[in-house]
Design an enzyme around this catalytic site. Structure first.
Site, short mmCIF file in Angstrom:
data_model
loop_
_atom_site.label_atom_id
_atom_site.label_comp_id
_atom_site.label_asym_id
_atom_site.label_seq_id
_atom_site.Cartn_x
_atom_site.Cartn_y
_atom_site.Cartn_z
N CYS A 48 0.84 -1.18 0.00
CA CYS A 48 0.00 0.00 0.00
C CYS A 48 0.89 1.24 0.00
O CYS A 48 1.78 1.36 0.82
CB CYS A 48 -0.87 -0.02 1.25
SG CYS A 48 -1.83 1.48 1.49
N CYS A 51 0.29 3.24 3.53
CA CYS A 51 0.75 2.77 4.85
C CYS A 51 1.82 1.69 4.79
O CYS A 51 2.39 1.34 5.82
CB CYS A 51 -0.44 2.27 5.67
SG CYS A 51 -1.01 0.63 5.16
N CYS A 97 -7.39 -0.99 1.37
CA CYS A 97 -6.36 -1.54 2.25
C CYS A 97 -6.97 -1.71 3.64
O CYS A 97 -7.55 -0.77 4.17
CB CYS A 97 -5.19 -0.57 2.31
SG CYS A 97 -3.97 -1.02 3.57
N CYS A 100 -5.22 0.69 6.51
CA CYS A 100 -5.40 2.14 6.61
C CYS A 100 -6.68 2.63 5.94
O CYS A 100 -6.99 3.82 6.02
CB CYS A 100 -4.18 2.87 6.05
SG CYS A 100 -4.04 2.79 4.27
N CYS A 122 -8.64 -5.08 -9.96
CA CYS A 122 -8.22 -4.02 -10.87
C CYS A 122 -7.76 -2.86 -9.99
O CYS A 122 -8.59 -2.16 -9.40
CB CYS A 122 -9.44 -3.65 -11.72
SG CYS A 122 -9.11 -2.38 -12.93
ZN LIG Z 1 -2.76 1.01 3.55
#
Ligand SMILES: [Zn+2]
Length: 134
Positions: A48, A51, A97, A100, A122
């Site tokens: 990510c 984060c 995610c 976060c 996607c």
């Molecule tokens: Zn994250």
């Protein structure tokens, strides 16, 4: 809803570029075929960008020709969360995610890609950062 990584809007704005902020924190979408990882085949792990949580592996990345990086499964089932998204007049499933809450992209299924799950995550390149394997 609470996340492991929680930051104020001002903190996210300070840490992310305006483009990253728009996609990750405002659920924007990168234009197709311009993302830095669309055709990447490098072996590694995608984290990510907000984060740093590890989200996808190059092992499940496949060539969908849809213009965005596509994966047939997340790195671990509990690394992402799913939200119903009915914007744009379509019923879609948003992928975020789990650490976060940042927007990653959408997941589609039953499209007939010859992958083990018949799913296509996607994902916006700008939501990810690739860490190449040593
Ligand atoms: Zn994250």
């Amino acid at each position: 809803m609470s996340y492991e990584v929680e930051k104020s809007d001002a903190e996210w704005r300070a840490e992310l570029s305006p483009e990253e902020y728009h996609v990750l924190r405002e659920a924007g979408t990168e234009r197709p075929f311009v993302g830095e990882y669309t055709d990447t085949r490098t072996v590694g792990v995608y984290s990510c960008r907000a984060c740093g949580a590890e989200l996808f592996s190059s092992e499940t990345k496949f060539d969908s020709h849809c213009g965005w990086p596509s994966y047939y499964a997340p790195l671990a089932g509990d690394s992402v969360e799913y939200l119903e998204d009915s914007t744009l007049g379509m019923r879609r499933v948003e992928v975020r995610c789990k650490s976060c809450g940042s927007h990653l992209g959408h997941v589609f299924e039953g499209e007939g890609y010859g992958t083990p799950t018949d799913q296509r995550y996607c994902i916006n390149s700008i939501s990810l950062r690739l860490k190449p394997a040593e």
